[in-house]
Design a protein around this motif. Structure first.
Motif, PDB file in Angstrom:
ATOM      1  N   MET A  56       0.851  -1.185   0.000  1.00  0.00           N
ATOM      2  CA  MET A  56       0.000   0.000   0.000  1.00  0.00           C
ATOM      3  C   MET A  56       0.888   1.236   0.000  1.00  0.00           C
ATOM      4  O   MET A  56       1.903   1.291   0.696  1.00  0.00           O
ATOM      5  CB  MET A  56      -0.915   0.015   1.230  1.00  0.00           C
ATOM      6  N   CYS A  57       0.493   2.226  -0.798  1.00  0.00           N
ATOM      7  CA  CYS A  57       1.252   3.464  -0.930  1.00  0.00           C
ATOM      8  C   CYS A  57       0.291   4.646  -0.823  1.00  0.00           C
ATOM      9  O   CYS A  57      -0.844   4.481  -0.420  1.00  0.00           O
ATOM     10  CB  CYS A  57       1.979   3.479  -2.266  1.00  0.00           C
ATOM     11  N   ILE A  64       9.217  11.060  -2.435  1.00  0.00           N
ATOM     12  CA  ILE A  64       9.851   9.743  -2.275  1.00  0.00           C
ATOM     13  C   ILE A  64       8.931   8.702  -2.909  1.00  0.00           C
ATOM     14  O   ILE A  64       7.828   8.468  -2.424  1.00  0.00           O
ATOM     15  CB  ILE A  64      10.081   9.408  -0.791  1.00  0.00           C
ATOM     16  N   VAL A  65       9.396   8.084  -4.002  1.00  0.00           N
ATOM     17  CA  VAL A  65       8.552   7.102  -4.686  1.00  0.00           C
ATOM     18  C   VAL A  65       8.380   5.859  -3.824  1.00  0.00           C
ATOM     19  O   VAL A  65       9.242   5.514  -3.023  1.00  0.00           O
ATOM     20  CB  VAL A  65       9.124   6.718  -6.074  1.00  0.00           C
ATOM     21  N   CYS A  66       7.269   5.195  -4.009  1.00  0.00           N
ATOM     22  CA  CYS A  66       6.960   3.983  -3.258  1.00  0.00           C
ATOM     23  C   CYS A  66       7.681   2.805  -3.901  1.00  0.00           C
ATOM     24  O   CYS A  66       7.684   2.657  -5.124  1.00  0.00           O
ATOM     25  CB  CYS A  66       5.459   3.750  -3.240  1.00  0.00           C
ATOM     26  N   GLN A  76      10.379  -0.017  -7.997  1.00  0.00           N
ATOM     27  CA  GLN A  76       9.373   1.038  -7.901  1.00  0.00           C
ATOM     28  C   GLN A  76       7.978   0.465  -8.140  1.00  0.00           C
ATOM     29  O   GLN A  76       7.771  -0.375  -9.003  1.00  0.00           O
ATOM     30  CB  GLN A  76       9.648   2.142  -8.915  1.00  0.00           C
ATOM     31  N   LEU A  77       7.027   0.961  -7.350  1.00  0.00           N
ATOM     32  CA  LEU A  77       5.630   0.562  -7.493  1.00  0.00           C
ATOM     33  C   LEU A  77       4.854   1.654  -8.211  1.00  0.00           C
ATOM     34  O   LEU A  77       5.221   2.826  -8.163  1.00  0.00           O
ATOM     35  CB  LEU A  77       5.013   0.294  -6.121  1.00  0.00           C
ATOM     36  N   PHE A  78       3.761   1.254  -8.857  1.00  0.00           N
ATOM     37  CA  PHE A  78       2.930   2.179  -9.619  1.00  0.00           C
ATOM     38  C   PHE A  78       1.471   1.941  -9.260  1.00  0.00           C
ATOM     39  O   PHE A  78       1.078   0.853  -8.856  1.00  0.00           O
ATOM     40  CB  PHE A  78       3.118   1.965 -11.122  1.00  0.00           C
ATOM     41  N   TYR A  91       3.638   7.290  -4.181  1.00  0.00           N
ATOM     42  CA  TYR A  91       4.667   7.713  -3.231  1.00  0.00           C
ATOM     43  C   TYR A  91       4.545   6.981  -1.913  1.00  0.00           C
ATOM     44  O   TYR A  91       3.529   6.382  -1.598  1.00  0.00           O
ATOM     45  CB  TYR A  91       4.573   9.223  -3.040  1.00  0.00           C
ATOM     46  N   ARG A  92       5.609   7.075  -1.115  1.00  0.00           N
ATOM     47  CA  ARG A  92       5.611   6.446   0.212  1.00  0.00           C
ATOM     48  C   ARG A  92       4.595   7.113   1.094  1.00  0.00           C
ATOM     49  O   ARG A  92       4.416   8.324   1.049  1.00  0.00           O
ATOM     50  CB  ARG A  92       6.983   6.556   0.848  1.00  0.00           C
ATOM     51  N   PRO A  93       3.925   6.335   1.935  1.00  0.00           N
ATOM     52  CA  PRO A  93       2.929   6.930   2.851  1.00  0.00           C
ATOM     53  C   PRO A  93       3.606   7.721   3.966  1.00  0.00           C
ATOM     54  O   PRO A  93       4.747   7.543   4.255  1.00  0.00           O
ATOM     55  CB  PRO A  93       2.184   5.720   3.401  1.00  0.00           C
TER      56      PRO A  93
END
Length: 93
Positions: A56-57, A64-66, A76-78, A91-93
């Motif tokens: 979860m992001c 800061i990308v998740c 990297q997640l999308f 992005y990171r939570p």
């Protein structure tokens, strides 16, 4: 004299209160939409048509990308767009 004043001021006060309530309600709806967590996906092909669900992001850009496991060295997640492709940066939570 008092009744004339009440007849003139009361409708204006009610109208102002209604407008303030409408703006408050709309602001709360907008805020709740932007804070919701989003599912992160790994792209399995360059076209982003095949994806695998991961962590979860957030959709709030904090710079800061998740990544997988929220580790700096992770892939990297999308997020998914409206056509189902996983190509939206998240992005990171």
């Amino acid at each position: 004299m008092k009744t004339n004043f009440a007849k003139q001021v009361l409708p204006v006060a009610v109208f102002a209160l209604a407008i303030a309530g409408a703006f408050t309600t709309n602001a709360m709806n907008q805020r709740s939409k932007t804070i919701a967590p989003v599912q992160g996906f790994i792209k399995l092909n360059p076209q982003a048509t095949s994806c695998e669900q991961r962590d979860m992001c957030s959709n709030i850009n904090n710079g800061i990308v998740c990544t997988v496991g929220l580790a700096p060295s992770g892939a990297q997640l999308f997020g998914k767009n409206s056509s189902g492709q996983c190509s939206v940066p998240i992005y990171r939570p």
